[in-house]
Design a protein around this motif. Structure first.
Motif, PDB file in Angstrom:
ATOM      1  N   ILE A 128       0.863  -1.178   0.000  1.00 48.35           N
ATOM      2  CA  ILE A 128       0.000   0.000   0.000  1.00 48.35           C
ATOM      3  C   ILE A 128       0.897   1.224   0.000  1.00 48.35           C
ATOM      4  O   ILE A 128       1.697   1.427   0.907  1.00 48.35           O
ATOM      5  N   VAL A 129       0.774   2.046  -1.043  1.00 50.33           N
ATOM      6  CA  VAL A 129       1.591   3.245  -1.199  1.00 50.33           C
ATOM      7  C   VAL A 129       1.042   4.393  -0.363  1.00 50.33           C
ATOM      8  O   VAL A 129       1.785   5.144   0.252  1.00 50.33           O
ATOM      9  N   GLY A 130      -0.268   4.515  -0.329  1.00 51.47           N
ATOM     10  CA  GLY A 130      -0.896   5.603   0.426  1.00 51.47           C
ATOM     11  C   GLY A 130      -2.384   5.395   0.561  1.00 51.47           C
ATOM     12  O   GLY A 130      -2.984   4.596  -0.146  1.00 51.47           O
ATOM     13  N   GLY A 131      -2.975   6.123   1.495  1.00 53.28           N
ATOM     14  CA  GLY A 131      -4.420   6.091   1.682  1.00 53.28           C
ATOM     15  C   GLY A 131      -4.925   4.846   2.376  1.00 53.28           C
ATOM     16  O   GLY A 131      -6.078   4.466   2.195  1.00 53.28           O
ATOM     17  N   GLY A 132      -4.109   4.213   3.189  1.00 55.12           N
ATOM     18  CA  GLY A 132      -4.492   2.984   3.870  1.00 55.12           C
ATOM     19  C   GLY A 132      -5.653   3.129   4.821  1.00 55.12           C
ATOM     20  O   GLY A 132      -6.232   2.128   5.236  1.00 55.12           O
ATOM     21  N   ASN A 133      -6.018   4.361   5.181  1.00 60.35           N
ATOM     22  CA  ASN A 133      -7.157   4.596   6.073  1.00 60.35           C
ATOM     23  C   ASN A 133      -8.298   5.296   5.350  1.00 60.35           C
ATOM     24  O   ASN A 133      -9.103   5.987   5.975  1.00 60.35           O
ATOM     25  N   THR A 134      -8.336   5.132   4.025  1.00 61.63           N
ATOM     26  CA  THR A 134      -9.402   5.718   3.206  1.00 61.63           C
ATOM     27  C   THR A 134     -10.160   4.598   2.501  1.00 61.63           C
ATOM     28  O   THR A 134      -9.793   3.424   2.617  1.00 61.63           O
ATOM     29  N   LEU A 135     -11.166   4.948   1.751  1.00 60.02           N
ATOM     30  CA  LEU A 135     -11.901   3.956   0.976  1.00 60.02           C
ATOM     31  C   LEU A 135     -11.174   3.551  -0.305  1.00 60.02           C
ATOM     32  O   LEU A 135     -11.496   2.521  -0.892  1.00 60.02           O
ATOM     33  N   SER A 136     -10.195   4.364  -0.744  1.00 59.98           N
ATOM     34  CA  SER A 136      -9.515   4.102  -2.020  1.00 59.98           C
ATOM     35  C   SER A 136      -8.005   4.222  -1.879  1.00 59.98           C
ATOM     36  O   SER A 136      -7.401   5.191  -2.355  1.00 59.98           O
ATOM     37  N   PRO A 137      -7.352   3.245  -1.255  1.00 55.52           N
ATOM     38  CA  PRO A 137      -5.896   3.320  -1.130  1.00 55.52           C
ATOM     39  C   PRO A 137      -5.214   3.056  -2.470  1.00 55.52           C
ATOM     40  O   PRO A 137      -5.778   2.419  -3.355  1.00 55.52           O
ATOM     41  N   VAL A 138      -3.998   3.555  -2.599  1.00 56.63           N
ATOM     42  CA  VAL A 138      -3.194   3.341  -3.798  1.00 56.63           C
ATOM     43  C   VAL A 138      -2.205   2.222  -3.496  1.00 56.63           C
ATOM     44  O   VAL A 138      -1.532   2.227  -2.465  1.00 56.63           O
ATOM     45  N   ILE A 139      -2.122   1.271  -4.435  1.00 59.71           N
ATOM     46  CA  ILE A 139      -1.210   0.130  -4.282  1.00 59.71           C
ATOM     47  C   ILE A 139      -0.302   0.048  -5.505  1.00 59.71           C
ATOM     48  O   ILE A 139      -0.616   0.584  -6.569  1.00 59.71           O
ATOM     49  N   ASP A 140       0.841  -0.658  -5.357  1.00 57.95           N
ATOM     50  CA  ASP A 140       1.758  -0.811  -6.494  1.00 57.95           C
ATOM     51  C   ASP A 140       2.318  -2.217  -6.610  1.00 57.95           C
ATOM     52  O   ASP A 140       3.357  -2.429  -7.236  1.00 57.95           O
ATOM     53  N   ALA A 141       1.662  -3.194  -6.011  1.00 58.19           N
ATOM     54  CA  ALA A 141       2.133  -4.576  -6.100  1.00 58.19           C
ATOM     55  C   ALA A 141       0.940  -5.525  -6.057  1.00 58.19           C
ATOM     56  O   ALA A 141      -0.082  -5.235  -5.443  1.00 58.19           O
ATOM     57  N   SER A 142       1.114  -6.657  -6.734  1.00 54.76           N
ATOM     58  CA  SER A 142       0.059  -7.663  -6.707  1.00 54.76           C
ATOM     59  C   SER A 142      -0.001  -8.301  -5.320  1.00 54.76           C
ATOM     60  O   SER A 142       0.972  -8.276  -4.562  1.00 54.76           O
ATOM     61  N   GLY A 143      -1.164  -8.832  -4.991  1.00 51.50           N
ATOM     62  CA  GLY A 143      -1.343  -9.477  -3.697  1.00 51.50           C
ATOM     63  C   GLY A 143      -2.800  -9.480  -3.299  1.00 51.50           C
ATOM     64  O   GLY A 143      -3.683  -9.130  -4.083  1.00 51.50           O
TER      65      GLY A 143
END
Length: 172
Positions: A128-143
């Motif tokens: 998780i790159v950012g926004g882990g406490n929001t409804l729409s976090p940004v990610i950059d890896a599969s999982g």
């Protein structure tokens, strides 16, 4: 007749597992006794006091007796329970590609409003790159990513997971 007043009660929730009932507005004195009963709840302790502790929803009846004249009176109170979990929806599966290296996950179908909080975690790989406490976090890896939705009023939680894959269609 002695005065019996079962008072008001707090609500049982995921955070509030026991409540104290309050019969203190009933008559008091050396000849006065108290008995709390229930057919659909549970009295943990203090059923012969003004303030018993209960841990189940239901109707609780306070009977006040005056041994000087053998008169009794009763009052009842309903203890409610709110343990309804919030809705958690981590959204549809998504795919990272060579041109799409960041994605926004979508928890938008989860319970929303000022009474709810959100926590995303990568439960299998992922980042998780950012926004882990929001409804729409940004990610950059599969999982596999999980959203936990908490109702901050009741303390009740729900979780849901979504899988993000990595495209393997790399040109040769």
């Amino acid at each position: 007749l002695p005065n019996a007043n079962a008072g008001t009660a707090d609500e049982l929730t995921c955070n509030v597992l026991e409540v104290s009932l309050d019969g203190s507005n009933s008559d008091q004195g050396a000849t006065i006794t108290y008995t709390w009963t229930t057919t659909d709840g549970n009295i943990v302790s203090g059923n012969n006091t003004l303030n018993p502790t209960v841990n189940q929803p239901g109707t609780y009846i306070l009977t006040v007796s005056n041994s000087a004249n053998n008169c009794t009176s009763s009052s009842s109170i309903l203890v409610d329970e709110n343990v309804t979990p919030p809705n958690a929806d981590a959204g549809p599966e998504q795919e990272l590609t060579c041109s799409t290296t960041f994605l926004s996950l979508s928890g938008l179908n989860s319970s929303t409003g000022p009474d709810f909080s959100y926590e995303w975690t990568a439960v299998a790989n992922g980042n998780i790159v950012g926004g882990g406490n929001t409804l729409s976090p940004v990610i950059d890896a599969s999982g596999i990513y999980e959203i936990m939705v908490t109702n901050n009023i009741t303390g009740c939680t729900s979780t849901d997971q979504v899988e993000v894959t990595q495209s393997t269609d790399v040109p040769n």
